[in-house]
Design an enzyme around this catalytic site. Structure first.
Site, PDB file in Angstrom:
ATOM      1  CD  GLU A  93       9.682  12.473  12.333  1.00 47.32           C
ATOM      2  OE1 GLU A  93       8.606  11.898  12.551  1.00 47.32           O
ATOM      3  OE2 GLU A  93      10.646  11.934  11.765  1.00 47.32           O
ATOM      4  CE  LYS A 108      -1.720   2.878   2.697  1.00 46.70           C
ATOM      5  NZ  LYS A 108      -1.706   4.071   1.816  1.00 46.70           N
ATOM      6  CD  GLU A 141      12.489   3.904   9.144  1.00 42.65           C
ATOM      7  OE1 GLU A 141      12.379   4.802  10.018  1.00 42.65           O
ATOM      8  OE2 GLU A 141      12.582   4.121   7.943  1.00 42.65           O
TER       9      GLU A 141
HETATM   10  P1  NAP Z   1       1.690   8.321   8.091  1.00 45.24           P
HETATM   11  O1  NAP Z   1       0.240   8.449   8.385  1.00 45.24           O
HETATM   12  O2  NAP Z   1       2.485   7.573   9.073  1.00 45.24           O
HETATM   13  O3  NAP Z   1       1.838   7.636   6.641  1.00 45.24           O
HETATM   14  C1  NAP Z   1       2.695   6.564   6.323  1.00 45.24           C
HETATM   15  C2  NAP Z   1       1.909   5.437   5.659  1.00 45.24           C
HETATM   16  O4  NAP Z   1       0.935   4.926   6.579  1.00 45.24           O
HETATM   17  C3  NAP Z   1       1.122   5.894   4.436  1.00 45.24           C
HETATM   18  O5  NAP Z   1       1.099   4.871   3.463  1.00 45.24           O
HETATM   19  C4  NAP Z   1      -0.265   6.090   5.030  1.00 45.24           C
HETATM   20  O6  NAP Z   1      -1.260   6.032   4.052  1.00 45.24           O
HETATM   21  C5  NAP Z   1      -0.351   4.916   5.964  1.00 45.24           C
HETATM   22  N1  NAP Z   1      -1.404   5.022   6.980  1.00 45.24           N
HETATM   23  C6  NAP Z   1      -2.035   6.141   7.433  1.00 45.24           C
HETATM   24  N2  NAP Z   1      -2.951   5.813   8.374  1.00 45.24           N
HETATM   25  C7  NAP Z   1      -2.920   4.466   8.510  1.00 45.24           C
HETATM   26  C8  NAP Z   1      -3.615   3.523   9.330  1.00 45.24           C
HETATM   27  N3  NAP Z   1      -4.554   3.900  10.202  1.00 45.24           N
HETATM   28  N4  NAP Z   1      -3.299   2.218   9.222  1.00 45.24           N
HETATM   29  C9  NAP Z   1      -2.349   1.807   8.367  1.00 45.24           C
HETATM   30  N5  NAP Z   1      -1.666   2.650   7.556  1.00 45.24           N
HETATM   31  C10 NAP Z   1      -1.933   3.956   7.623  1.00 45.24           C
HETATM   32  O7  NAP Z   1       2.355   9.731   7.864  1.00 45.24           O
HETATM   33  P2  NAP Z   1       1.713  11.098   7.314  1.00 45.24           P
HETATM   34  O8  NAP Z   1       0.421  11.416   8.002  1.00 45.24           O
HETATM   35  O9  NAP Z   1       1.666  11.042   5.832  1.00 45.24           O
HETATM   36  O10 NAP Z   1       2.863  12.127   7.764  1.00 45.24           O
HETATM   37  C11 NAP Z   1       2.830  12.676   9.068  1.00 45.24           C
HETATM   38  C12 NAP Z   1       4.186  12.661   9.737  1.00 45.24           C
HETATM   39  O11 NAP Z   1       4.679  11.338   9.823  1.00 45.24           O
HETATM   40  C13 NAP Z   1       5.294  13.403   9.029  1.00 45.24           C
HETATM   41  O12 NAP Z   1       5.253  14.760   9.238  1.00 45.24           O
HETATM   42  C14 NAP Z   1       6.496  12.755   9.646  1.00 45.24           C
HETATM   43  O13 NAP Z   1       6.759  13.335  10.892  1.00 45.24           O
HETATM   44  C15 NAP Z   1       6.079  11.325   9.818  1.00 45.24           C
HETATM   45  N6  NAP Z   1       6.555  10.462   8.695  1.00 45.24           N
HETATM   46  C16 NAP Z   1       7.661   9.731   8.897  1.00 45.24           C
HETATM   47  C17 NAP Z   1       8.158   8.959   7.860  1.00 45.24           C
HETATM   48  C18 NAP Z   1       9.408   8.150   8.016  1.00 45.24           C
HETATM   49  O14 NAP Z   1      10.120   7.930   7.042  1.00 45.24           O
HETATM   50  N7  NAP Z   1       9.701   7.636   9.194  1.00 45.24           N
HETATM   51  C19 NAP Z   1       7.534   8.942   6.619  1.00 45.24           C
HETATM   52  C20 NAP Z   1       6.368   9.682   6.467  1.00 45.24           C
HETATM   53  C21 NAP Z   1       5.897  10.436   7.518  1.00 45.24           C
HETATM   54  P3  NAP Z   1      -1.813   7.402   3.427  1.00 45.24           P
HETATM   55  O15 NAP Z   1      -0.626   8.210   3.015  1.00 45.24           O
HETATM   56  O16 NAP Z   1      -2.553   6.883   2.282  1.00 45.24           O
HETATM   57  O17 NAP Z   1      -2.625   8.054   4.473  1.00 45.24           O
END
Ligand code: NAP
Ligand code: MG
Length: 504
Positions: free
Chosen positions: A400, A193, A269
């Site tokens: 973060e 996904k 991660e």
């Molecule tokens: P996020 O929600 O953690 O998104 C990462 C992945 O998880 C995406 O594929 C997202 O899908 C999916 N996801 C979201 N809600 C989920 C759920 N309830 N169950 C399973 N999977 C789910 O991150 P974000 O909201 O896009 O970004 C917010 C913050 O997260 C950033 O500002 C950053 O601090 C952190 N982040 C960290 C990393 C890293 O490399 N460690 C990467 C991204 C973000 P959708 O995108 O389709 O919602």
């Protein structure tokens, strides 16, 4: 029949064709029950570039069933290691062939510079696939003597089964490769996904999965909203493992869903608030260059972003001067412009979030020594921003940010430096800069992080493990360690001579 879309690349006066359906059983198919779409934006222009099918939880069921069938028939334990290796190598060759186009598509949807997408993200992904292709026929267990005469045992490292892989938007192709490569090498099947923000390159890679010759159902890709497809995968009773990269908040939800469903294995991660320590003996020019890389790379949208720097007071002023002039050289701009070193942030939500932190830093009394000013142009651009005069209670120091925003503090002693560095709930990366070898050894041992860089920062290698301590994650990616995440160890006890005297 699913559709394709032609996405214009105005800077290059060309179009890129992408299939917009769900990729299940080596076909692009519509959703079984949903007419929802995901709109994909170009973060440099804020324009919509494509709409793709948004999968439902029923689509996840279909994809999981396809992956299960492949696991039991055409993949899993039914295929030799060298055949898996051959197919993974073929996929790497096709990605290498199409690297330029994949990079352009990544830039359109994610914003990062084309050359960086091609030479770093995709270059590393090709290497990652080849690294794990090398492992595919080298998965071995142990033979264990039990009593030398009548009993022995051995272990088999079996593929764990159907893996849900949930990847983020900051490195869409690279995170795809990190997850897919070890899973395929050991014989797992996959339901991928991608993030709703960046699904296009995962769909383009799916076309290469067919061309490489993987049997149907081995790799399935379901673009979907996180709260729909991601949640359905995490709670699915027939998924054996979830591999996730993203925020700590979502990681927590995934672990909870796994616990409440079938106790599937989970590797996470997550984010970080990674520190770098600059000691007085350091080569300050080099320390500044690595520090600039640490906060500017990928426009700070990096889980290991070195977003807190602590400098020994004797070199504090000098280091800040060097760092500010080094970071100033970073050009943030449209990823199709060759001068660009960093693109825009990925989305309006990230842009607002990062500005929320910059505003909070100013309101809490930190001093801006670089950046901190908005541009009046289209696109989610944020210039590198450096704060000094920070304290440990400030939001910009604790949370973060995931943008090019750096906080700098100072320390007097090594003990104080280590305490400041470790004063976080995270533990992903940490850096230290010093020319005192004993200090490097001592401090690298004391830093609470999954990765410590000594006199460098942010460099990863496919044969070295990567992952977090504390709330930065569970499990390891890369290296031989990642193979453990995708295998289940079976112990076989073999009786070669003991007669059971019954009753005992
Ligand atoms: P996020 O929600 O953690 O998104 C990462 C992945 O998880 C995406 O594929 C997202 O899908 C999916 N996801 C979201 N809600 C989920 C759920 N309830 N169950 C399973 N999977 C789910 O991150 P974000 O909201 O896009 O970004 C917010 C913050 O997260 C950033 O500002 C950053 O601090 C952190 N982040 C960290 C990393 C890293 O490399 N460690 C990467 C991204 C973000 P959708 O995108 O389709 O919602
Ligand atoms: Mg989301």
């Amino acid at each position: 029949m699913a559709h394709t879309v032609k996405i214009p690349v105005p800077a290059l006066n060309k179009e890129i064709t992408v299939s917009t359906g769900l990729f299940i059983n080596n076909e692009f198919v519509p959703s079984v029950d949903s007419s929802e779409v995901i709109q994909c934006f170009n973060p440099a222009t804020e324009e919509i570039i494509a709409s793709v099918v948004a999968g439902s939880s029923k689509d996840i069921d279909v994809a999981v069933a396809a992956a299960r069938k492949a696991f039991k028939t055409s993949w899993g334990k039914n295929v030799t290691g060298w055949e898996r290796s051959r197919l993974i190598n073929k996929l790497a060759d096709l990605i290498e062939r199409d690297a330029q186009e994949l990079a352009e598509l990544e830039t359109l949807n994610n914003g990062k510079p084309v050359a960086i997408a091609r030479d770093f993200d995709i270059g590393d992904s090709i290497q990652c696939l080849r690294y794990y292709a090398g492992w595919a026929d080298k998965i071995t267990g142990q033979t264990i003597e039990v009593d030398n005469i009548s009993k022995m045992a051995f272990t088999r490292h079996e593929p764990i089964g159907v893996c849900g892989q949930i990847i983020p938007w900051n490195y869409p192709i690279n995170m795809w490769a990190w997850k897919v490569a070890p899973a395929l090498a050991v014989g797992c099947t996959i339901v991928m996904k991608p993030s709703e923000l960046t699904p296009l390159t995962a769909l383009k890679l799916s076309e290469l999965v067919i061309e490489a010759g993987f049997p149907p159902g081995v790799i399935n890709t379901v673009p979907s909203l996180g709260s729909v497809g991601g949640a359905a995968l995490s709670a699915h009773p027939d998924v054996d493992k979830i591999a996730f990269t993203g925020s700590t908040l979502t990681g927590r939800k995934i672990m909870e869903a796994a616990a409440k469903s079938n106790l599937k294995k989970v590797s996470l991660e997550l984010g970080g608030k990674s520190p770098q320590l600059i000691f007085e003996s350091a080569d300050l020019q080099q320390a500044a260059a690595w520090s600039a890389l640490g906060i500017c790379y990928n426009t700070g949208q990096d889980c290991t972003a070195g977003s807190r720097i602590y400098v020994q007071d004797t070199v504090y002023d000098k280091f800040i001067d060097v760092l500010v002039s080094t970071v100033k050289e970073t050009v943030i701009g449209n990823g199709f412009d060759q001068k660009t070193g960093g693109g825009p942030l990925v989305s309006k939500a990230q842009f607002d979030r990062v500005w929320g932190y910059i505003d909070a830093g100013k309101a809490e009394g930190a001093k801006v020594v670089l950046g901190g000013e908005r541009r009046n142009t289209k696109g989610f651009f944020v210039d590198p921003t450096i704060f000094t005069d920070v304290n440990s209670d400030m939001k910009i120091v604790k949370e973060e940010i995931f943008g090019p925003v750096l906080s700098i503090g100072r320390f007097k002693t090594e003990e104080e430096a280590v305490a400041l560095a470790n004063n976080t709930t995270y533990g992903l990366g940490a850096g230290l800069h010093s020319t005192d070898a004993s200090q490097c050894m001592r401090v690298s041992g004391l830093l609470e992080a999954g990765t410590v860089w000594v006199n460098s920062y942010n460099l990863l290698s496919n044969n070295v493990p990567f992952g977090g301590k504390k709330q930065s994650g569970i499990g390891r990616e890369l290296g031989s360690y990642a193979l453990e995440e995708y295998t289940s160890v079976k112990a076989v006890h073999w009786n070669i001579g003991e007669k059971l005297q019954w009753p005992l």
